[in-house]
Design an enzyme around this catalytic site. Structure first.
Site, PDB file in Angstrom:
ATOM      1  NE  ARG A   1       7.817  -4.502  13.334  1.00  0.00           N
ATOM      2  CZ  ARG A   1       9.080  -3.687  14.288  1.00  0.00           C
ATOM      3  NH1 ARG A   1       9.879  -4.584  15.129  1.00  0.00           N
ATOM      4  NH2 ARG A   1       9.721  -2.592  14.112  1.00  0.00           N
TER       5      ARG A   1
ATOM      6  CG  HIS B   1      13.009  -2.881   6.451  1.00  0.00           C
ATOM      7  ND1 HIS B   1      11.586  -3.117   6.840  1.00  0.00           N
ATOM      8  CD2 HIS B   1      12.731  -2.209   5.710  1.00  0.00           C
ATOM      9  CE1 HIS B   1      11.091  -1.816   6.409  1.00  0.00           C
ATOM     10  NE2 HIS B   1      11.404  -1.311   5.393  1.00  0.00           N
TER      11      HIS B   1
ATOM     12  CG  HIS C   1      13.162   4.316   5.910  1.00  0.00           C
ATOM     13  ND1 HIS C   1      13.631   2.716   6.408  1.00  0.00           N
ATOM     14  CD2 HIS C   1      12.077   4.629   5.526  1.00  0.00           C
ATOM     15  CE1 HIS C   1      12.763   2.393   5.557  1.00  0.00           C
ATOM     16  NE2 HIS C   1      12.141   3.535   5.308  1.00  0.00           N
TER      17      HIS C   1
ATOM     18  CG  HIS D   1      13.903  -4.510  11.646  1.00  0.00           C
ATOM     19  ND1 HIS D   1      12.744  -3.954  12.420  1.00  0.00           N
ATOM     20  CD2 HIS D   1      13.287  -4.774  10.631  1.00  0.00           C
ATOM     21  CE1 HIS D   1      11.808  -3.624  11.553  1.00  0.00           C
ATOM     22  NE2 HIS D   1      11.983  -3.623  10.750  1.00  0.00           N
TER      23      HIS D   1
ATOM     24  CG  HIS E   1      17.908   3.269   8.742  1.00  0.00           C
ATOM     25  ND1 HIS E   1      16.400   2.441   8.797  1.00  0.00           N
ATOM     26  CD2 HIS E   1      17.794   4.375   9.277  1.00  0.00           C
ATOM     27  CE1 HIS E   1      15.757   4.073   9.921  1.00  0.00           C
ATOM     28  NE2 HIS E   1      16.544   4.871   9.679  1.00  0.00           N
TER      29      HIS E   1
ATOM     30  CG  ASP F   1      15.978   1.139   4.671  1.00  0.00           C
ATOM     31  OD1 ASP F   1      15.802   0.938   5.700  1.00  0.00           O
ATOM     32  OD2 ASP F   1      16.452   2.216   5.120  1.00  0.00           O
TER      33      ASP F   1
ATOM     34  CG  HIS G   1      14.308   0.179  10.024  1.00  0.00           C
ATOM     35  ND1 HIS G   1      13.770   0.716   8.263  1.00  0.00           N
ATOM     36  CD2 HIS G   1      12.934  -0.933  10.125  1.00  0.00           C
ATOM     37  CE1 HIS G   1      12.220   0.625   8.090  1.00  0.00           C
ATOM     38  NE2 HIS G   1      11.894  -0.249   9.529  1.00  0.00           N
TER      39      HIS G   1
ATOM     40  CG  HIS H   1       7.275  -4.213   8.091  1.00  0.00           C
ATOM     41  ND1 HIS H   1       7.701  -3.639   8.962  1.00  0.00           N
ATOM     42  CD2 HIS H   1       9.052  -4.547   7.261  1.00  0.00           C
ATOM     43  CE1 HIS H   1       7.947  -3.319   9.228  1.00  0.00           C
ATOM     44  NE2 HIS H   1       8.698  -4.345   8.736  1.00  0.00           N
TER      45      HIS H   1
HETATM   46 ZN    ZN Z   1      14.892   2.074   8.090  1.00  0.00          ZN
HETATM   47 CU    CU Z   2      11.228  -3.269   8.925  1.00  0.00          CU
END
Ligand code: ZN
Ligand code: CU
Length: 177
Positions: free
Chosen positions: A168, A75, A101, A77, A110, A113, A93, A151
């Site tokens: 993360r 993602h 999400h 962020h 998002h 995403d 995010h 992730h």
């Molecule tokens: Zn998201």
């Molecule tokens: Cu993320």
């Protein structure tokens, strides 16, 4: 006189054709992210964001040091801040539109995403995809100065607001370049 008008019309048509070619060709700034491992992890990578035709961004790159044959949530962020060691300083995010999400390319998600990374047997993910939900160097969905996170776990595209993708593994600040 009639011949002159024809020449003018031809010149106008050529000018319009040239302008059309300019607007459809990839143009505008590109961006880059160098992923560094969070504390206790070994995931690294490089990701390139380049303009494509018609408001699209091509995202391509390679991420190493992943769990082999596994998916990893990926993602943009909201904060370009990797200082915390665990990547949590990058915040949630990137979500300029206030959406839930979800899955990249789905009805609602998002802006940050992205499609999950898919590691091969050696723990390397090589990828290239197009996105209409992020922008480079302007507009509300501009990713320059935002964070980029890989992730440990797959993104289930359902759990709010994180996709339940776990800790993360790597963090980057997205920069022009
Ligand atoms: Zn998201
Ligand atoms: Cu993320």
């Amino acid at each position: 006189m009639r011949k002159l008008n024809l020449l003018t019309a031809t010149a106008t048509a050529l000018t319009l054709a040239a302008c059309g070619a300019m607007t459809s060709a990839p143009s505008g700034p590109s961006a880059f992210a160098m992923l560094s491992p969070t504390t206790g992890n070994a995931t690294t990578g490089q990701v390139r964001f380049a303009p494509s035709g018609g408001d699209k961004v091509v995202v391509s790159g390679e991420v190493r040091g992943l769990k082999p044959n596994a998916e990893h949530g990926f993602h943009v962020h909201e904060k370009g801040d990797c200082s915390s060691g665990d990547g949590m300083s990058a915040g949630g995010h990137f979500n300029p539109a206030g959406a839930p999400h979800g899955r990249h390319g789905g009805a609602r998600h998002h802006a940050g995403d992205l499609p999950s990374l898919k590691a091969d047997a050696a723990g390397v993910a090589r990828f290239r995809f197009e996105s209409r939900s992020i922008g480079i160097g302007g507009g509300p969905a501009d990713i320059v100065g935002k964070g980029l996170i890989v992730h440990r776990d797959p993104d289930d595209y359902t759990t709010q607001p994180t996709g339940n993708a776990g800790p993360r593994l790597a963090c980057a600040v997205i920069a022009r370049g």
